[in-house]
Design a protein around this motif. Structure first.
Motif, mmCIF file in Angstrom:
data_model
loop_
_atom_site.group_PDB
_atom_site.id
_atom_site.type_symbol
_atom_site.label_atom_id
_atom_site.label_comp_id
_atom_site.label_asym_id
_atom_site.label_seq_id
_atom_site.Cartn_x
_atom_site.Cartn_y
_atom_site.Cartn_z
ATOM 1 N N ALA A 104 3.329 5.911 -5.251
ATOM 2 C CA ALA A 104 4.597 6.320 -5.866
ATOM 3 C C ALA A 104 4.871 5.497 -7.115
ATOM 4 O O ALA A 104 5.340 5.997 -8.139
ATOM 5 C CB ALA A 104 5.726 6.170 -4.851
ATOM 6 N N ILE A 105 4.558 4.217 -7.042
ATOM 7 C CA ILE A 105 4.764 3.338 -8.197
ATOM 8 C C ILE A 105 3.854 3.748 -9.336
ATOM 9 O O ILE A 105 4.267 3.821 -10.496
ATOM 10 C CB ILE A 105 4.529 1.855 -7.808
ATOM 11 C CG1 ILE A 105 5.681 1.345 -6.952
ATOM 12 C CG2 ILE A 105 4.381 0.991 -9.052
ATOM 13 C CD1 ILE A 105 5.453 -0.040 -6.386
ATOM 14 N N ALA A 106 2.619 4.042 -8.993
ATOM 15 C CA ALA A 106 1.652 4.440 -10.024
ATOM 16 C C ALA A 106 2.123 5.698 -10.738
ATOM 17 O O ALA A 106 1.952 5.843 -11.949
ATOM 18 C CB ALA A 106 0.278 4.667 -9.402
ATOM 19 N N GLU A 107 2.757 6.565 -9.989
ATOM 20 C CA GLU A 107 3.219 7.822 -10.592
ATOM 21 C C GLU A 107 4.340 7.607 -11.601
ATOM 22 O O GLU A 107 4.528 8.422 -12.498
ATOM 23 C CB GLU A 107 3.710 8.787 -9.492
ATOM 24 C CG GLU A 107 2.572 9.646 -8.947
ATOM 25 C CD GLU A 107 2.977 10.401 -7.690
ATOM 26 O OE1 GLU A 107 4.198 10.533 -7.443
ATOM 27 O OE2 GLU A 107 2.075 10.832 -6.966
ATOM 28 N N THR A 108 5.077 6.521 -11.446
ATOM 29 C CA THR A 108 6.157 6.291 -12.408
ATOM 30 C C THR A 108 5.610 5.899 -13.774
ATOM 31 O O THR A 108 6.302 5.976 -14.781
ATOM 32 C CB THR A 108 7.093 5.156 -11.956
ATOM 33 O OG1 THR A 108 6.323 3.947 -11.891
ATOM 34 C CG2 THR A 108 7.697 5.447 -10.605
ATOM 35 N N GLY A 109 4.373 5.406 -13.789
ATOM 36 C CA GLY A 109 3.783 5.003 -15.072
ATOM 37 C C GLY A 109 4.151 3.592 -15.487
ATOM 38 O O GLY A 109 3.684 3.082 -16.504
ATOM 39 N N LEU A 110 4.980 2.925 -14.689
ATOM 40 C CA LEU A 110 5.338 1.552 -15.062
ATOM 41 C C LEU A 110 4.327 0.568 -14.474
ATOM 42 O O LEU A 110 3.576 0.901 -13.565
ATOM 43 C CB LEU A 110 6.744 1.216 -14.552
ATOM 44 C CG LEU A 110 7.896 1.961 -15.207
ATOM 45 C CD1 LEU A 110 9.214 1.441 -14.670
ATOM 46 C CD2 LEU A 110 7.861 1.808 -16.727
ATOM 47 N N ALA A 111 4.364 -0.665 -14.965
ATOM 48 C CA ALA A 111 3.410 -1.673 -14.519
ATOM 49 C C ALA A 111 3.679 -2.091 -13.093
ATOM 50 O O ALA A 111 4.820 -2.087 -12.640
ATOM 51 C CB ALA A 111 3.513 -2.882 -15.439
ATOM 52 N N SER A 112 2.610 -2.447 -12.397
ATOM 53 C CA SER A 112 2.755 -2.996 -11.054
ATOM 54 C C SER A 112 2.197 -4.408 -11.099
ATOM 55 O O SER A 112 0.991 -4.612 -11.266
ATOM 56 C CB SER A 112 1.972 -2.136 -10.059
ATOM 57 O OG SER A 112 2.094 -2.672 -8.776
ATOM 58 N N LEU A 113 3.075 -5.372 -10.988
ATOM 59 C CA LEU A 113 2.630 -6.749 -11.215
ATOM 60 C C LEU A 113 2.250 -7.425 -9.903
ATOM 61 O O LEU A 113 2.858 -7.183 -8.883
ATOM 62 C CB LEU A 113 3.736 -7.551 -11.893
ATOM 63 C CG LEU A 113 4.171 -7.018 -13.252
ATOM 64 C CD1 LEU A 113 5.272 -7.878 -13.821
ATOM 65 C CD2 LEU A 113 2.994 -7.014 -14.217
ATOM 66 N N PRO A 114 1.257 -8.308 -9.973
ATOM 67 C CA PRO A 114 0.878 -9.021 -8.740
ATOM 68 C C PRO A 114 1.952 -10.018 -8.373
ATOM 69 O O PRO A 114 2.731 -10.443 -9.224
ATOM 70 C CB PRO A 114 -0.422 -9.742 -9.146
ATOM 71 C CG PRO A 114 -0.343 -9.874 -10.618
ATOM 72 C CD PRO A 114 0.432 -8.691 -11.111
ATOM 73 N N GLU A 128 0.825 -1.222 0.000
ATOM 74 C CA GLU A 128 0.000 0.000 0.000
ATOM 75 C C GLU A 128 0.850 1.259 0.000
ATOM 76 O O GLU A 128 0.599 2.211 -0.718
ATOM 77 C CB GLU A 128 -0.896 0.012 1.247
ATOM 78 C CG GLU A 128 -2.018 -1.027 1.212
ATOM 79 C CD GLU A 128 -3.042 -0.729 0.130
ATOM 80 O OE1 GLU A 128 -3.354 -1.610 -0.674
ATOM 81 O OE2 GLU A 128 -3.515 0.436 0.065
ATOM 82 N N LYS A 129 1.922 1.245 0.826
ATOM 83 C CA LYS A 129 2.698 2.467 1.002
ATOM 84 C C LYS A 129 3.324 2.944 -0.294
ATOM 85 O O LYS A 129 3.409 4.138 -0.547
ATOM 86 C CB LYS A 129 3.868 2.295 1.996
ATOM 87 C CG LYS A 129 3.663 1.276 3.082
ATOM 88 C CD LYS A 129 4.782 1.362 4.084
ATOM 89 C CE LYS A 129 5.889 0.334 3.866
ATOM 90 N NZ LYS A 129 5.463 -1.023 3.833
ATOM 91 N N PHE A 130 3.756 1.986 -1.098
ATOM 92 C CA PHE A 130 4.468 2.386 -2.299
ATOM 93 C C PHE A 130 3.539 2.493 -3.511
ATOM 94 O O PHE A 130 3.960 2.963 -4.555
ATOM 95 C CB PHE A 130 5.577 1.370 -2.621
ATOM 96 C CG PHE A 130 6.621 1.262 -1.537
ATOM 97 C CD1 PHE A 130 6.952 0.043 -1.009
ATOM 98 C CD2 PHE A 130 7.255 2.409 -1.067
ATOM 99 C CE1 PHE A 130 7.918 -0.048 -0.016
ATOM 100 C CE2 PHE A 130 8.221 2.326 -0.072
ATOM 101 C CZ PHE A 130 8.550 1.087 0.466
ATOM 102 N N ALA A 131 2.311 2.057 -3.323
ATOM 103 C CA ALA A 131 1.397 1.959 -4.478
ATOM 104 C C ALA A 131 1.291 3.262 -5.264
ATOM 105 O O ALA A 131 1.394 3.277 -6.485
ATOM 106 C CB ALA A 131 0.011 1.520 -4.005
#
Lengths: 247, 271
Positions: A91-101, A86-89
């Motif tokens: 920031a990761i979304a802002e990079t525009g890269l994929a977030s994989l399960p 959750e904490k990084f979600a």
């Protein structure tokens, strides 16, 4: 009579995973560069998945975009993140890269065989690079064709065996990554093991093929022994030569 | 609802138009309202074979373009009741046919007719594809000769993959094999493919075998479909084929060399 503009297909790829424990930009860049120098050919333009599952949360914000920039400067191609909580979600979304399960079940970590440098790694920041090999799906089901394969048609069984429950007409082509079984007359071309599987075989009930091929080694109709024509036959590779014998 | 039957072959000159005319006439003679449509835009022949070339005012392309109605363009056959013809345009080419246009015409005809026979042009390009696209059944006309058989195989592949039924996942087009210009004595001499050779290669149900006959040329030039000449072998073979198309079991005739009687040999009568 209209074609779609695209086709969606499934695929598996091999990717390097960068398991991040702590992120301090200065030591990160030099550590990473050192690792890459050990096997530069392996890492150049390599897609990399950043695993933040073990990233210690010290309350400091992690500058993911700087992390990505540093990776890119060293020739790596970050394609996404995984293990993000959750904490990084955001920031990761802002990079525009994929977030994989998390798909740890299908991931097998294999230690990279790179000679370790004599120098002790900095105990403060540790960057571990592991090569991840995805297990291949056990077996794709065979492609089964029930109607005759007509002249001008081409059938390809990708990653599987091909079974034709009728004839293959002259001027038709049947291809498979695996074996080819024709429960009828084979009058066209049959190419088995197209991706290099030298164990692939071709079976048919009536051998009258224009061309037979296993893993790129082919045999033309005129080279077929007369005794084998119109018989049940199988073709297999022995060394570099294609052998055709009766079934 | 009409049954749409395409008469196709791939190879040219094997007897598609002769067959369309003969079978269309045969169906009409048995009381079914039938229309034969010529899809060979630019190289039309159906009107000649049917003997109505002097009565063509409007054609298929005129109807598609809205320049004429169907009732203005369809020609009633003078010899056979229940039989109508829709001629192709001679001045335009195959690009004048559009899928929507053809669909509209066929939908309108479906309401009035029992059978719609589509006489396909030769080849596998747009003209032939347009003729087979809406078909429910197909008669694949083949000469017992290697290049014709291979081309028929090709067109069978296209019937399987490029028809509306294939694209919509409906029941596939019912395929019938019609062998034309069959000569049993040449088959016996080993010069010509036999019926079983052709059946073996093409693997579809045999509708009929039409023997080689001088009556076919005569019929073309007179503009009267050969089935009307009931004395000839070819005419009778077409009648049998029509019966089989309608679901009756009829034994195949003219497959073996016929022994000529003494007088026939003496007078040199032809089939």
């Amino acid at each position: 009579m209209s074609d779609a503009d695209f086709q969606l297909k499934g695929s598996t790829i091999t990717v390097v995973v960068l398991e991040l424990h702590r992120y301090l930009p200065n030591s990160f860049a030099s550590q990473l560069e050192q690792k890459i120098q050990q096997a530069p050919q392996f890492f150049v333009n390599s897609p990399v998945l950043i695993n933040v599952g073990k990233l210690a949360d010290e309350g400091l914000p992690v500058d993911f975009s700087l992390l990505i920039k540093q990776c890119r400067e060293l020739g790596l191609q970050p394609v996404g993140f995984k293990g993000g909580t959750e904490k990084f979600a955001r920031a990761i979304a802002e990079t525009g890269l994929a977030s994989l399960p998390d798909s740890s079940a299908s991931v097998k970590a294999v230690a990279l065989d790179i000679p370790e440098p004599a120098v002790q790694p900095d105990p403060e920041v540790q960057v571990e690079i592991k090569t991840v090999i995805q297990e291949r799906v056990v077996q794709r089901p065979s492609k089964v064709i029930t109607r005759p394969v007509r002249s001008g048609q081409q059938v390809y069984a990708e990653g599987a065996d091909l079974i034709v429950l009728s004839q293959v007409s002259e001027g038709a082509e049947v291809l498979a990554d695996g074996n080819i079984h024709v429960y009828g007359a084979l009058r066209g071309r049959a190419l088995a093991g197209v991706y290099g599987d030298t164990d692939a075989r071709i079976f048919c009930q009536h051998m009258d093929a224009e061309l037979l091929s296993v893993a790129g080694n082919f045999l033309l109709s005129e080279s077929l022994d007369d005794s084998i024509r119109k018989q049940s036959a199988q073709a297999y590779l022995q060394g570099d030569t294609l052998k055709v014998i009766s079934l | 609802m009409a049954k749409i039957i395409v008469v196709t072959s791939g190879k040219g000159g094997v007897g598609k138009t002769t067959t369309s005319a003969a079978i269309g006439t045969g169906l009409a003679m048995q009381g079914h309202r039938t229309i034969i449509i010529d899809f060979d835009v630019g190289l039309r022949n159906l009107d000649l074979i049917m003997g109505c070339e002097r009565r063509v005012v409007y054609d298929f392309v005129n109807v598609i373009n809205g320049e004429a109605t169907l009732s203005q363009a369809t020609i009633k056959d003078k010899r056979t009741d229940n039989l109508y013809i829709l001629a192709a345009s001679q001045t335009r080419d195959k690009d004048a046919l559009t899928q929507e246009g053809v669909q509209k015409v066929l939908d309108e005809l479906s309401e009035d007719y029992d059978f719609i026979i589509c006489d396909s042009p030769a080849g596998i390009e747009k003209g032939a594809q347009m003729a087979l696209y809406f078909a429910d059944e197909a008669i694949v006309v083949t000469n017992p000769e290697v290049s014709s058989v291979r081309d028929s195989d090709r067109i069978l592949g296209i019937l399987q993959s490029k028809s509306q039924r294939a694209e919509q996942g409906k029941e596939p087009i019912k395929e019938h094999l019609l062998i034309t210009r069959y000569n049993p004595s040449r088959v016996n001499d080993g010069e010509m493919l036999s019926v079983s050779d052709v059946e073996d290669i093409l693997a579809i149900a045999l509708l009929g075998v039409i023997p080689e006959s001088e009556a076919v040329l005569k019929a073309s030039n007179q503009g009267a479909p050969v089935i009307l000449d009931g004395q000839t072998n070819a005419g009778q073979a077409y009648s049998d084929a029509v019966d089989r198309l309608l679901g009756n079991e009829v034994a195949h005739r003219f497959l073996s060399v016929q022994k000529k009687g003494f007088f026939k040999r003496l007078l040199g009568a032809t089939a």
